[in-house]
Design a protein around this motif. Structure first.
Motif, PDB file in Angstrom:
ATOM      1  N   PHE A 114     -14.106  -8.307   0.292  1.00 39.41           N
ATOM      2  CA  PHE A 114     -14.263  -6.988  -0.213  1.00 39.41           C
ATOM      3  C   PHE A 114     -14.989  -7.184  -1.665  1.00 39.41           C
ATOM      4  O   PHE A 114     -14.813  -8.227  -2.296  1.00 39.41           O
ATOM      5  N   SER A 115     -15.516  -6.005  -2.213  1.00 34.67           N
ATOM      6  CA  SER A 115     -16.242  -6.003  -3.485  1.00 34.67           C
ATOM      7  C   SER A 115     -15.671  -4.888  -4.359  1.00 34.67           C
ATOM      8  O   SER A 115     -15.593  -3.963  -3.774  1.00 34.67           O
ATOM      9  N   ASP A 127      -8.075  -7.724  -7.123  1.00 31.41           N
ATOM     10  CA  ASP A 127      -7.501  -7.878  -5.919  1.00 31.41           C
ATOM     11  C   ASP A 127      -6.494  -6.581  -5.754  1.00 31.41           C
ATOM     12  O   ASP A 127      -6.135  -5.978  -4.381  1.00 31.41           O
ATOM     13  N   LEU A 128      -5.997  -6.072  -6.872  1.00 27.61           N
ATOM     14  CA  LEU A 128      -4.962  -4.798  -6.872  1.00 27.61           C
ATOM     15  C   LEU A 128      -5.570  -3.719  -6.141  1.00 27.61           C
ATOM     16  O   LEU A 128      -5.387  -3.228  -5.241  1.00 27.61           O
ATOM     17  N   SER A 129      -6.796  -3.486  -6.577  1.00 28.45           N
ATOM     18  CA  SER A 129      -7.666  -2.079  -6.145  1.00 28.45           C
ATOM     19  C   SER A 129      -8.338  -2.432  -4.752  1.00 28.45           C
ATOM     20  O   SER A 129      -8.393  -1.346  -4.042  1.00 28.45           O
ATOM     21  N   GLY A 130      -8.790  -3.730  -4.648  1.00 32.48           N
ATOM     22  CA  GLY A 130      -9.604  -3.690  -3.750  1.00 32.48           C
ATOM     23  C   GLY A 130      -8.865  -4.168  -2.304  1.00 32.48           C
ATOM     24  O   GLY A 130      -9.381  -4.102  -1.106  1.00 32.48           O
ATOM     25  N   GLN A 131      -7.617  -4.751  -2.276  1.00 34.32           N
ATOM     26  CA  GLN A 131      -6.886  -5.299  -1.420  1.00 34.32           C
ATOM     27  C   GLN A 131      -5.555  -4.922  -1.177  1.00 34.32           C
ATOM     28  O   GLN A 131      -4.978  -4.307  -0.313  1.00 34.32           O
ATOM     29  N   VAL A 132      -4.663  -4.970  -2.251  1.00 36.06           N
ATOM     30  CA  VAL A 132      -3.298  -4.951  -2.313  1.00 36.06           C
ATOM     31  C   VAL A 132      -2.960  -3.305  -2.031  1.00 36.06           C
ATOM     32  O   VAL A 132      -2.355  -2.929  -1.016  1.00 36.06           O
ATOM     33  N   ILE A 133      -3.409  -2.209  -2.872  1.00 37.61           N
ATOM     34  CA  ILE A 133      -3.264  -0.907  -2.469  1.00 37.61           C
ATOM     35  C   ILE A 133      -3.964  -0.442  -1.358  1.00 37.61           C
ATOM     36  O   ILE A 133      -3.419   0.662  -0.972  1.00 37.61           O
ATOM     37  N   ARG A 134      -4.961  -0.914  -0.903  1.00 37.07           N
ATOM     38  CA  ARG A 134      -5.584  -0.269   0.212  1.00 37.07           C
ATOM     39  C   ARG A 134      -5.150  -0.777   1.442  1.00 37.07           C
ATOM     40  O   ARG A 134      -4.977   0.016   2.520  1.00 37.07           O
ATOM     41  N   SER A 135      -4.088  -1.652   1.090  1.00 36.48           N
ATOM     42  CA  SER A 135      -3.406  -2.254   2.718  1.00 36.48           C
ATOM     43  C   SER A 135      -2.094  -1.299   2.868  1.00 36.48           C
ATOM     44  O   SER A 135      -1.478  -1.438   3.773  1.00 36.48           O
ATOM     45  N   LEU A 136      -1.664  -0.526   1.772  1.00 35.47           N
ATOM     46  CA  LEU A 136      -0.469   0.228   1.683  1.00 35.47           C
ATOM     47  C   LEU A 136      -0.748   1.538   2.297  1.00 35.47           C
ATOM     48  O   LEU A 136      -1.468   2.405   1.977  1.00 35.47           O
TER      49      LEU A 136
END
Length: 291
Positions: A3-4, A37-46
């Motif tokens: 992701f970017s 990581d927070l915006s591109g991976q963590v939050i989108r996975s919830l």
């Protein structure tokens, strides 16, 4: 990692190209990657808004870069609001906007501190090495007048003093307007009205070129009075115009926050991060402020 986050990439590029002190990039790089990581991976996975907001609020990097008062209030708002209210909550939106403003002010503090450290010999010679540069551009609350300061007004007062004004009358706007008009061969009233509009936020925001022109006139006057011409005067014009833009921007921000009805405690917390972060920056650059 698959992701970017373009905003993070842009800020990293600015810091890598624009900062010569390695402490700046060392401090911000990990934090920007953590935000990525927070915006591109963590939050989108919830799966839902509440879980995403909880992840945001519990993030270490948000606590590091955001607004302290936001951290105190965010969890309370989450507990009070129903699921269908979260996406449209004005208090939550204000708290997140306060985090964003605080992060930008922290970044501004680092960039200003880096500039000060880069000209360390001059700062020591002038006795300004323990000054928090541009702290005057941060709005502050006056309990006597029950109002916020106007950084643009403060900036023009400082420029007027630099350009030879020693009296309260004429005021800084009149003094600068006459000086600027004489330099450009224009009517003084036109320049005075323009400067008054800048202070009162009328007629649109000034262009950077206009700010640069005013700073150049004032700096040149000061240089002639001191009868010396610094070798780095051209960069000084640009840096002075940047400081004037910073003050003008902060005056617009404090106006808009008041219009939006932000609680004073929240606004104060946002504004206070500049000085705190400035001291952190100076410490990590090996030039701590000694008072």
């Amino acid at each position: 990692m698959g992701f970017s986050v373009p905003t993070i990439t842009s800020w990293l590029g600015i810091l890598e190209l624009g900062c010569s002190n390695p402490a700046v990039l060392n401090y911000w790089k990990d934090k920007l990657y953590a935000l990525s990581d927070l915006s591109g991976q963590v939050i989108r996975s919830l799966p839902n808004v509440r879980d995403r907001l909880k992840a945001y609020d519990s993030s270490e990097v948000v606590a590091q870069l955001g607004c302290p008062v936001s951290r105190q209030s965010f969890s309370d708002q989450l507990a009070m609001l129903a699921d269908d209210e979260l996406a449209h909550s004005k208090p939550l939106a204000q708290l997140m906007a306060a985090d964003a403003l605080a992060a930008l002010l922290r970044l501004a503090a680092w960039l200003t501190a880096e500039s000060q450290v880069a000209s360390w010999e001059v700062e020591v010679q002038e006795g300004t090495q323990n000054v928090i540069c541009a702290a005057w551009a941060i709005p502050n609350w006056c309990p006597i007048t029950q109002s916020w300061s106007n950084p643009m007004q403060t900036a023009l007062e400082k420029l007027a003093a630099l350009a030879g004004s020693t009296k309260k009358r004429p005021g800084p706007v009149t003094h600068l307007g006459k000086l600027w008009a004489a330099h450009d061969g224009m009517e003084a009233e036109s320049r005075i009205r323009l400067l008054r509009n800048w202070v009162q936020h009328k007629g649109g925001r000034p262009s950077f070129q206009m700010l640069h022109d005013l700073v150049t006139v004032c700096f040149d006057f000061h240089i002639k009075e001191r009868n010396d011409l610094p070798a780095d005067v051209i960069p000084a014009y640009w840096e002075g115009a940047c400081m004037l833009r910073f003050a003008e921007t902060m005056s617009v921000i404090i106006r808009d926050l008041q219009r939006a009805g932000w609680p004073r405690e929240l606004v104060t917390s946002v504004m206070d991060v500049y000085a705190t972060e400035y001291r952190t920056a100076r410490d990590l650059m090996g030039k701590p402020i000694e008072n």
